[in-house]
Design an enzyme around this catalytic site. Structure first.
Site, mmCIF file in Angstrom:
data_model
loop_
_atom_site.group_PDB
_atom_site.id
_atom_site.type_symbol
_atom_site.label_atom_id
_atom_site.label_comp_id
_atom_site.label_asym_id
_atom_site.label_seq_id
_atom_site.Cartn_x
_atom_site.Cartn_y
_atom_site.Cartn_z
ATOM 1 N N ASP A 1 87.884 -84.453 -49.051
ATOM 2 C CA ASP A 1 87.643 -83.619 -47.878
ATOM 3 C C ASP A 1 87.562 -84.524 -46.654
ATOM 4 O OD1 ASP A 1 86.342 -80.471 -47.765
ATOM 5 O OD2 ASP A 1 86.241 -81.687 -45.946
ATOM 6 N N ASN B 1 93.174 -76.947 -52.470
ATOM 7 C CA ASN B 1 92.384 -75.899 -51.834
ATOM 8 C C ASN B 1 92.208 -76.082 -50.333
ATOM 9 O OD1 ASN B 1 90.083 -73.810 -51.739
ATOM 10 N ND2 ASN B 1 89.031 -75.699 -51.142
ATOM 11 N N TYR C 1 98.954 -68.835 -39.683
ATOM 12 C CA TYR C 1 98.272 -68.958 -40.981
ATOM 13 C C TYR C 1 99.037 -68.169 -42.039
ATOM 14 C CZ TYR C 1 94.532 -68.356 -44.469
ATOM 15 O OH TYR C 1 93.792 -68.331 -45.632
ATOM 16 N N LYS D 1 100.696 -69.606 -45.605
ATOM 17 C CA LYS D 1 100.333 -69.128 -46.935
ATOM 18 C C LYS D 1 101.533 -68.516 -47.661
ATOM 19 C CE LYS D 1 96.162 -70.600 -46.824
ATOM 20 N NZ LYS D 1 95.744 -71.718 -47.708
ATOM 21 N N THR E 1 83.140 -67.912 -46.412
ATOM 22 C CA THR E 1 83.188 -69.374 -46.379
ATOM 23 C C THR E 1 83.177 -69.821 -44.920
ATOM 24 O OG1 THR E 1 85.599 -69.549 -46.222
ATOM 25 C CG2 THR E 1 84.656 -69.324 -48.448
#
Length: 250
Positions: A33, A81, A146, A150, A181
């Site tokens: 990360d 992820n 976005y 995806k 999240t």
């Protein structure tokens, strides 16, 4: 022998929930990360190792794969992820933000697959799961860039499914709806106020674990609140006149 899992975007949200879920089953986790403090905190919690890196750098996941092999001697599962929303308005275009979004959401997945496949093959195969989104299956006009990224990673998963399965590697994706999240932190109150149900990171983590062991190559698991994850099926497209209709695909 313990399963070894590499998780990008592992400092919080879905990545951290996946690390906790897999480690509770005995897996050893390698977390990647940009948030070094967060990655270190989760790694300590799950008894794993971590590194701070930006997945849009092609060397980042290669170094993480090397860390997994050096620390644990193998690599079995890879959860790609890491992702961000774009915030890009096509009417007031921000090139730097656009490049950053594509770099993390698309390049990070491509580079992750490129780095992971040789290691997975060295250790007898394994599985890769990509965090996509419902925005990878349907249009989300709240963030078209976005949505584009995806759709791109869903297409990559579908295109790689058969070639990787021939190498003993499964690849699939999870396509969750809105999830509680840090990615939606700025608009969470709007969802709550409207009574709109949000997934939890743990809901999605459970789907990720299922996707690792899906039998059909290229499985896309749709994850929605209150429902069991379900594989998504595309409708077939018309074939040429006089030819065979292409089969329905994942």
């Amino acid at each position: 022998m313990s399963t070894v899992a590499l998780i990008t975007g592992g400092a919080s949200g879905i990545g951290a929930a996946v690390a906790r879920r897999l480690s509770s089953g005995g897996a050893r986790c390698v977390l990647v990360d940009r948030d070094a403090a967060g990655a270190e905190r989760v790694a300590k919690e799950v008894g794993g190792v971590w590194m701070a890196a930006d997945v849009s750098d092609p060397d980042a996941t290669r170094k993480a794969v090397a860390l997994a092999e050096e620390t644990y001697g193998r690599l079995d599962l890879v959860h790609l992820n890491a992702g961000i929303s774009s915030g890009v308005d096509v009417a007031d275009f921000d090139l730097e933000r656009y490049r950053k979004t594509v770099g993390i959401n698309v390049d990070g997945v491509v580079f992750g697959v490129e780095a992971a496949v040789p290691a997975l093959r060295r250790h007898g195969g394994g599985a890769i799961v990509v965090t996509a989104s419902l925005a990878g299956l349907v249009a989300f006009d709240g963030d078209p860039i976005y949505t584009m990224t995806k759709h791109a990673v869903v297409g990559l998963v579908r295109g790689l499914a058969v070639p990787l399965s021939e190498m003993g590697i499964r690849i699939g994706a999870v396509c969750p709806g809105f999830t509680d999240t840090p990615l939606v932190a700025d608009i969470r109150d709007m969802f709550v106020g409207a009574g709109f149900p949000l997934l939890t990171a743990e809901d999605v983590a459970a789907a990720v674990e299922s996707a690792f062991y899906a039998e059909e190559p290229g499985t896309l698991l749709v994850v929605q609140p209150g429902r069991q994850p379900v594989p998504y099926r595309y409708a077939g497209v018309p074939g040429p006149v006089g030819g065979e209709t292409p089969p329905s695909s994942r």
